[in-house]
Scaffold this active site. Sequence first.
Site, mmCIF file in Angstrom:
data_model
loop_
_atom_site.group_PDB
_atom_site.id
_atom_site.type_symbol
_atom_site.label_atom_id
_atom_site.label_comp_id
_atom_site.label_asym_id
_atom_site.label_seq_id
_atom_site.Cartn_x
_atom_site.Cartn_y
_atom_site.Cartn_z
ATOM 1 N N ALA A 14 0.802 -1.222 0.000
ATOM 2 C CA ALA A 14 0.000 0.000 0.000
ATOM 3 C C ALA A 14 0.834 1.272 0.000
ATOM 4 O O ALA A 14 0.308 2.355 -0.247
ATOM 5 C CB ALA A 14 -0.932 0.006 1.214
ATOM 6 N N THR A 89 2.051 0.124 8.869
ATOM 7 C CA THR A 89 1.937 -1.302 8.543
ATOM 8 C C THR A 89 0.936 -2.018 9.434
ATOM 9 O O THR A 89 0.288 -2.976 9.004
ATOM 10 C CB THR A 89 3.312 -1.972 8.663
ATOM 11 O OG1 THR A 89 3.882 -1.663 9.960
ATOM 12 C CG2 THR A 89 4.257 -1.468 7.575
ATOM 13 N N ASP A 114 7.756 -5.540 -1.504
ATOM 14 C CA ASP A 114 8.989 -5.083 -2.147
ATOM 15 C C ASP A 114 10.183 -5.972 -1.809
ATOM 16 O O ASP A 114 11.323 -5.509 -1.742
ATOM 17 C CB ASP A 114 9.287 -3.634 -1.754
ATOM 18 C CG ASP A 114 9.471 -3.451 -0.252
ATOM 19 O OD1 ASP A 114 9.310 -4.442 0.495
ATOM 20 O OD2 ASP A 114 9.789 -2.318 0.172
ATOM 21 N N GLY A 151 14.476 -2.062 10.890
ATOM 22 C CA GLY A 151 14.141 -2.249 12.294
ATOM 23 C C GLY A 151 15.103 -3.226 12.944
ATOM 24 O O GLY A 151 15.461 -4.251 12.353
ATOM 25 N N HIS A 374 21.608 -10.900 -47.187
ATOM 26 C CA HIS A 374 22.121 -9.608 -46.738
ATOM 27 C C HIS A 374 21.343 -8.430 -47.321
ATOM 28 O O HIS A 374 20.776 -8.494 -48.394
ATOM 29 C CB HIS A 374 23.612 -9.430 -47.091
ATOM 30 C CG HIS A 374 24.052 -10.170 -48.296
ATOM 31 N ND1 HIS A 374 25.191 -10.955 -48.314
ATOM 32 C CD2 HIS A 374 23.520 -10.296 -49.534
ATOM 33 C CE1 HIS A 374 25.327 -11.510 -49.506
ATOM 34 N NE2 HIS A 374 24.331 -11.125 -50.254
ATOM 35 N N ASN A 388 16.076 -18.269 -52.551
ATOM 36 C CA ASN A 388 17.180 -17.362 -52.261
ATOM 37 C C ASN A 388 16.792 -15.957 -52.712
ATOM 38 O O ASN A 388 16.453 -15.744 -53.879
ATOM 39 C CB ASN A 388 18.457 -17.802 -52.975
ATOM 40 C CG ASN A 388 19.671 -17.007 -52.518
ATOM 41 O OD1 ASN A 388 20.376 -17.397 -51.588
ATOM 42 N ND2 ASN A 388 19.934 -15.883 -53.174
ATOM 43 N N TYR A 398 3.853 -1.244 -48.260
ATOM 44 C CA TYR A 398 2.980 -0.143 -47.845
ATOM 45 C C TYR A 398 2.686 0.762 -49.032
ATOM 46 O O TYR A 398 3.600 1.266 -49.683
ATOM 47 C CB TYR A 398 3.670 0.648 -46.730
ATOM 48 C CG TYR A 398 2.831 1.748 -46.133
ATOM 49 C CD1 TYR A 398 1.549 1.495 -45.642
ATOM 50 C CD2 TYR A 398 3.334 3.040 -46.035
ATOM 51 C CE1 TYR A 398 0.788 2.503 -45.079
ATOM 52 C CE2 TYR A 398 2.580 4.061 -45.467
ATOM 53 C CZ TYR A 398 1.309 3.786 -44.996
ATOM 54 O OH TYR A 398 0.560 4.791 -44.439
ATOM 55 N N SER A 416 19.770 -9.476 -57.304
ATOM 56 C CA SER A 416 19.991 -8.369 -56.382
ATOM 57 C C SER A 416 19.120 -7.174 -56.750
ATOM 58 O O SER A 416 18.812 -6.942 -57.917
ATOM 59 C CB SER A 416 21.462 -7.958 -56.407
ATOM 60 O OG SER A 416 22.279 -8.998 -55.929
ATOM 61 N N ALA A 434 18.436 -8.960 -61.882
ATOM 62 C CA ALA A 434 18.890 -7.898 -60.993
ATOM 63 C C ALA A 434 18.191 -6.586 -61.341
ATOM 64 O O ALA A 434 18.011 -6.248 -62.508
ATOM 65 C CB ALA A 434 20.398 -7.733 -61.105
#
Length: 490
Positions: A14, A89, A114, A151, A374, A388, A398, A416, A434
């Site tokens: 709390a 407490t 905690d 304490g 790559h 490949n 998009y 490529s 390519a």
Amino acid sequence: MSSPGDTAVLVLAAGPGTRMRSDTPKVLHTLGGRSMLSHLLHAIAKVAPQHLAVVLGHDHERIAPLIADWADDLGRPIDVALQERPRGTGDAVRCGLSALPDDYAGVLVVTSGDTPLLDADTVADLIAGHTATRAAVTVLTTTLSDPSGYGRILRTQDNEVTAIVEHADATESQREIREVNAGVYAFDTAALRSALNRLSADNAQQELYLTDVIAILRGDGLPIRARHVDDSALVAGVNNRVQLAQLGAELNRRIVAAHQLAGVTVVDPATTWIDVDVTIGRDTVIHPGTQLLGRTQIGGHCVVGPDTTLTDVSVGDGASVVRTHGTGSSVGAGATVGPFAYLRPGTVLGDDGKLGAFVETKNATIGTGTKVPHLTYVGDADIGEHSNIGASSVFVNYDGESKRRTTVGSHVRTGSDTMFVAPVTVGDGAYTGAGTVVREDVPPGALAVSAGPQRNIEGWVRRKRPGSAAARAAEAAEKAAGGRPAGEAE
């Protein structure tokens, strides 16, 4: 109806946690992939008490829904009690008792929210020891080299616990005591109810201290017991971010060591961070600078890292993931990923596949044995088996308004710098040249080429860039070849 053999647990959560200097409630700060409160509730659930309740106050609107989610995950009820005003407490426990049956007569364990490293074994040992001695209260203690803020445990010459004095109320001599209250108790519930009604706020904080119950019960002639915890980290609390980092590092050290003892090679534990819910198979090697977070699952005989962060990623047996950042993805057995790959959510790489250097994927399924070696972006795509994808290819997903998918079949070879403008389908066994921009479907076995014939404009550099280094180089090359400068009339 409860019985004396029942067990209940109250978790005190709390407090506002002002020393954290945070907009996030203290018990929701995380280490090892879980919040402090979640760690504690997972540990308590293993003890299987008949009743489990959390006392909330500050930010209860944010914490209560999370407790409901954790209860579902743990498959058990967790009640919530509210302390409307922060009065200490002792008052928090009084509020928490409202979550238990009125006739509850079993053992009541009270702990703070905690203490994230508190484990089930320690709690079970506390309950067993308390029950065996028939004490009114059993308090967990530990010994600290620096007990500031805790304490202190006061004992008689016969070593019996007489009281707990809070740091703010302790005398100078009492502050020299290194045995401290761990903040975890087991109570006889009837005795606790009686003592709570006699608490006073006559102290430095003007609060109702739960710790004052110890002296009250001793004054009633009831037995008080203590159980010492040698491993102080198990009961260490968190009041600020320094302590949070310290306990986080200690938790991580224990997690890493557990994996090492289970057959995982961690090359540099000091730079490896592993969350509590991560699983790793034996004979896997984790290289320096690796973070395995969330519910990541690593198979056996894998190589992960260096400098890799995986969150909620599954990696199959024998795979290699090097210098990669991945989230919400799956890597098949025997696959290779990296270096410098970025796996965004929804990526599924099949067995023996490859995502190479500077490849980014998102919401993409890449089939068994397919290679994207790559410099490629694969987003919103489905690629078949043993294909490949050439370097510098882009899946253009998009159109300015919505995302669309691309489908590439099996045994496809693309040149490529191929652009796949979604939505488009490339059939099984097809090729692309390519530099091709694929705007229409490619039939199986076809070669797609979008570029027109190459046209060379002779003498363009000499005319448009006279005196430039390129012009001088071209002129020298032409003279060396015994020719006239291109474009010059005879």
